[in-house]
Design a protein around this motif. Sequence first.
Motif, short mmCIF file in Angstrom:
data_model
loop_
_atom_site.label_atom_id
_atom_site.label_comp_id
_atom_site.label_asym_id
_atom_site.label_seq_id
_atom_site.Cartn_x
_atom_site.Cartn_y
_atom_site.Cartn_z
N LEU A 53 0.83 -1.21 0.00
CA LEU A 53 0.00 0.00 0.00
C LEU A 53 0.86 1.26 0.00
O LEU A 53 0.52 2.25 -0.64
N ALA A 54 1.98 1.21 0.70
CA ALA A 54 2.90 2.35 0.72
C ALA A 54 3.49 2.57 -0.67
O ALA A 54 3.59 3.71 -1.13
N LYS A 55 3.85 1.49 -1.35
CA LYS A 55 4.40 1.61 -2.70
C LYS A 55 3.38 2.20 -3.66
O LYS A 55 3.69 3.05 -4.49
N VAL A 56 2.13 1.72 -3.55
CA VAL A 56 1.06 2.21 -4.44
C VAL A 56 0.84 3.71 -4.25
O VAL A 56 0.63 4.44 -5.22
N THR A 57 0.92 4.18 -3.01
CA THR A 57 0.71 5.60 -2.74
C THR A 57 1.97 6.44 -2.92
O THR A 57 1.92 7.65 -2.78
N ILE A 59 4.79 6.22 -1.12
CA ILE A 59 5.49 6.47 0.14
C ILE A 59 6.63 5.45 0.25
O ILE A 59 6.40 4.25 0.16
N MET A 60 7.84 5.96 0.45
CA MET A 60 9.02 5.09 0.45
C MET A 60 9.20 4.32 1.75
O MET A 60 9.74 3.23 1.76
N TYR A 61 8.73 4.90 2.85
CA TYR A 61 8.93 4.29 4.18
C TYR A 61 7.58 3.78 4.68
O TYR A 61 6.71 4.58 5.05
N PRO A 62 7.35 2.45 4.69
CA PRO A 62 6.04 1.90 5.03
C PRO A 62 5.45 2.35 6.37
O PRO A 62 4.25 2.62 6.44
N PRO A 63 6.24 2.50 7.46
CA PRO A 63 5.63 3.00 8.69
C PRO A 63 5.06 4.42 8.55
O PRO A 63 4.10 4.77 9.22
N ALA A 64 5.62 5.21 7.63
CA ALA A 64 5.08 6.55 7.39
C ALA A 64 3.66 6.44 6.81
O ALA A 64 2.81 7.30 7.07
N PHE A 65 3.41 5.38 6.05
CA PHE A 65 2.06 5.14 5.52
C PHE A 65 1.06 4.94 6.66
O PHE A 65 -0.05 5.46 6.63
N LEU A 66 1.50 4.18 7.68
CA LEU A 66 0.62 3.96 8.84
C LEU A 66 0.33 5.26 9.56
O LEU A 66 -0.80 5.51 9.99
N PHE A 67 1.35 6.11 9.73
CA PHE A 67 1.13 7.40 10.37
C PHE A 67 0.17 8.26 9.55
O PHE A 67 -0.71 8.92 10.10
N LEU A 68 0.34 8.25 8.23
CA LEU A 68 -0.56 9.01 7.36
C LEU A 68 -2.00 8.51 7.51
O LEU A 68 -2.93 9.31 7.65
N MET A 69 -2.19 7.20 7.52
CA MET A 69 -3.53 6.64 7.67
C MET A 69 -4.11 6.99 9.05
O MET A 69 -5.29 7.29 9.18
N GLY A 70 -3.26 6.98 10.07
CA GLY A 70 -3.71 7.37 11.41
C GLY A 70 -4.14 8.82 11.47
O GLY A 70 -5.16 9.15 12.07
N ILE A 71 -3.39 9.69 10.81
CA ILE A 71 -3.74 11.12 10.79
C ILE A 71 -5.05 11.33 10.02
O ILE A 71 -5.93 12.07 10.46
N ILE A 72 -5.18 10.67 8.87
CA ILE A 72 -6.41 10.80 8.08
C ILE A 72 -7.60 10.27 8.87
O ILE A 72 -8.67 10.91 8.91
N PHE A 73 -7.45 9.12 9.52
CA PHE A 73 -8.52 8.55 10.33
C PHE A 73 -8.91 9.51 11.45
O PHE A 73 -10.09 9.73 11.72
N SER A 74 -7.90 10.11 12.10
CA SER A 74 -8.17 11.06 13.19
C SER A 74 -8.93 12.28 12.69
O SER A 74 -9.87 12.74 13.35
N LEU A 75 -8.53 12.80 11.54
CA LEU A 75 -9.23 13.96 10.98
C LEU A 75 -10.67 13.64 10.62
O LEU A 75 -11.58 14.44 10.86
N VAL A 76 -10.89 12.46 10.05
CA VAL A 76 -12.26 12.04 9.71
C VAL A 76 -13.10 11.90 10.98
O VAL A 76 -14.25 12.35 11.03
N MET A 77 -12.51 11.30 12.02
CA MET A 77 -13.24 11.14 13.29
C MET A 77 -13.56 12.50 13.92
O MET A 77 -14.67 12.71 14.42
N ILE A 78 -12.61 13.42 13.89
CA ILE A 78 -12.84 14.76 14.43
C ILE A 78 -13.97 15.45 13.67
O ILE A 78 -14.86 16.06 14.26
N PHE A 79 -13.95 15.35 12.34
CA PHE A 79 -14.99 15.96 11.53
C PHE A 79 -16.36 15.36 11.85
O PHE A 79 -17.35 16.08 12.04
N TYR A 80 -16.42 14.04 11.95
CA TYR A 80 -17.68 13.36 12.28
C TYR A 80 -18.18 13.79 13.66
O TYR A 80 -19.37 14.07 13.84
#
Length: 109
Positions: A53-57, A59-80
């Motif tokens: 999934l990191a390669k598809v997006t 992102i060179m460092y796979p753990p950074a993908f997890l942080f990005l998904m965590g931030i996006i999830f947090s923003l969606v939750m805050i908006f909701y």
Amino acid sequence: MKLFCFMISLFFLVISIIFIRKRSLEFKSGLLWILVSLILMIFSVNSTIIESLAKVTGIMYPPAFLFLMGIIFSLVMIFYLMIVISNMQKKLTKLIQENSILKDRIEEK
């Protein structure tokens, strides 16, 4: 490390189910947390999913993908949650107004 991540995900899954059963967590929200826990369990068992999934997006460092998904999830939750709070605020204002009208009617009699 994989075992530790799996155990944390399992902990969140169990806690979510416990709070749903106690009715402390709304069923709709609880399903979201159960889904997140299951996804995290899958990611902790099979790290190649994160890498692909990191390669598809791009992102060179796979753990950074997890942080990005965590931030996006947090923003969606805050908006909701802001939408839920706004709706509750409107309902509370209407309830206060209706209560005041009824109180005035009672005092008139």
